[in-house]
Enzyme design. Structure first.
Site: not given
Length: 378
Positions: A39, A137, A270, A318
């Site tokens: 998965k 779950r 940044y 990013m």
């Protein structure tokens, strides 16, 4: 490598190490069927390619989480059984039937929707009964057998749905203290016995996840479900690693795309989190947090450049990040940088990144695998 990856940053997937891990897991499982959990695009490693290696090792059943993951495998030519570990809403029952998938169910009305779709197509769908033994779950509550048995009876009577087996998931098998795991085991066994007593046949039982394969052989039952250990990462720091030899399958690499010499008191990134204390050489890499390189790692992040461990300079952006390569002799544009992986002497692991950012190695691998191109090596 740049041309092969189409970007100067990529995930490198070592298929030989994957093959090694599968063989080690098969030996540990002692003859039980392996359900290869691929998965989330094989935890970021590429489900189609990983399926090929599993197939070569005799694995005949795959497990995924979403219908799209199953469709991707089918469209790539996968003929094996594919189990959908998540629940499938009624509206997608026809997809289960069309692609010959094995659903997990815990509600007779949902099973009926799948059965109706199967009957309309002239097919019979095989599925797993989900029981909640303590994960909280999905699944019938293991302690509420009266309701569950009656509802499973309804499923067993459906014309287009055949009960293949029983499924549950372990919550704390990767913890050193196995008390809760044994409680889950007891609930699983009791639920199975209740079904059997009610003359409901359960041909296959599967419970063991990666940590269970390593340390809980008593719950191997008919089939085990290796996930993170396929990819060479251990489920946690609390498992006994000597129980299973595995090799990391994923590395993350990048080429230096820019170099500059900066003076003292020069700020990078940044927020000006990095200010050079002396003249420095700064390299830029074309990957960032959108590629899975977590921004909270910035203050502790290190990469390997030509055998030298170097710190990230400032906050990870990013799409880019900067590295202080002042200590690297003769560094140049295009040099390969190991963001995650090993050069044989130094290493940066998924665990290193996870531990520094308060998460788990699973998330690190999955995140790197989303946008970065994959390069497969044998």
């Amino acid at each position: 490598m740049y041309k092969e990856a189409i970007r100067p940053a990529w995930v490198e997937v070592n298929l030989s190490n994957l093959d090694y891990n599968i063989k080690q897991i098969k030996e540990k499982a002692n003859g039980r069927e392996l359900i290869g959990v691929i998965k989330a695009d094989a935890y970021g490693h590429g489900s189609v390619k990983c399926a090929e290696v599993l197939r070569k090792n005799g694995v005949k059943t795959f497990a995924i989480a979403t219908l799209q993951e199953a469709i991707t495998l089918r469209e790539a030519g996968a003929k094996e059984e594919i189990i959908c570990l998540g629940l499938t809403p009624d509206m997608y029952a026809d997809v289960i039937v069309e692609y010959d998938l094995t659903p997990v169910v815990c509600d007779s009305s949902n099973a009926k929707a799948i059965s109706d779709a199967a009957v309309a197509a002239g097919k019979i769908v095989s599925g797993l009964i989900a029981v909640d033994t303590g994960m909280g779950r999905i699944g019938y509550l293991a302690d509420d057998t009266d309701f569950a048995i009656e509802d499973v009876r309804k499923i067993a009577a459906l014309p287009g749905f055949k009960i293949k087996g029983m499924f549950s998931h372990m919550s704390t098998a990767d913890a050193a203290d196995k008390t809760y795991s044994h409680e889950q085991e007891a609930k699983y066994n009791a639920f199975y016995e209740a079904l059997t007593k009610a003359n409901i046949k359960i041909p296959l039982r599967t419970l063991a996840n990666s940590a269970s394969i390593m340390e809980l052989p008593e719950i191997y039952f008919d089939a085990v479900r290796p996930g993170i250990i396929l990819y060479g990462c251990y489920p946690s720091d609390e498992v006994e690693r000597a129980q299973l030899s595995i090799k990391p399958v994923m590395s993350v690499k990048a080429n230096i795309v820019h170099l500059k010499d900066v003076p003292a008191n020069f700020s990078v990134g940044y927020g000006r989190k990095y200010i050079s204390s002396k003249p420095a050489r700064i390299a830029t890499l074309a990957l960032g947090y959108a590629d899975g390189y977590p921004r909270p790692f910035s203050a502790n992040a290190k990469v390997i450049v030509n055998g030298v461990v170097c710190p990230i300079a400032g906050n990870i952006c990013m799409d880019q990040c900067m590295v202080d390569v002042s200590a690297v002799p003769n560094v140049k544009l295009g040099d390969e940088v190991i963001v995650m992986g090993s050069d044989g002497v130094n290493s940066v692991t998924a665990d290193d990144i996870a531990n520094a950012t308060g998460t788990i190695n699973y998330e690190i691998c999955c995140a790197f695998g989303q946008r970065l191109p994959k390069v497969y090596v044998d």
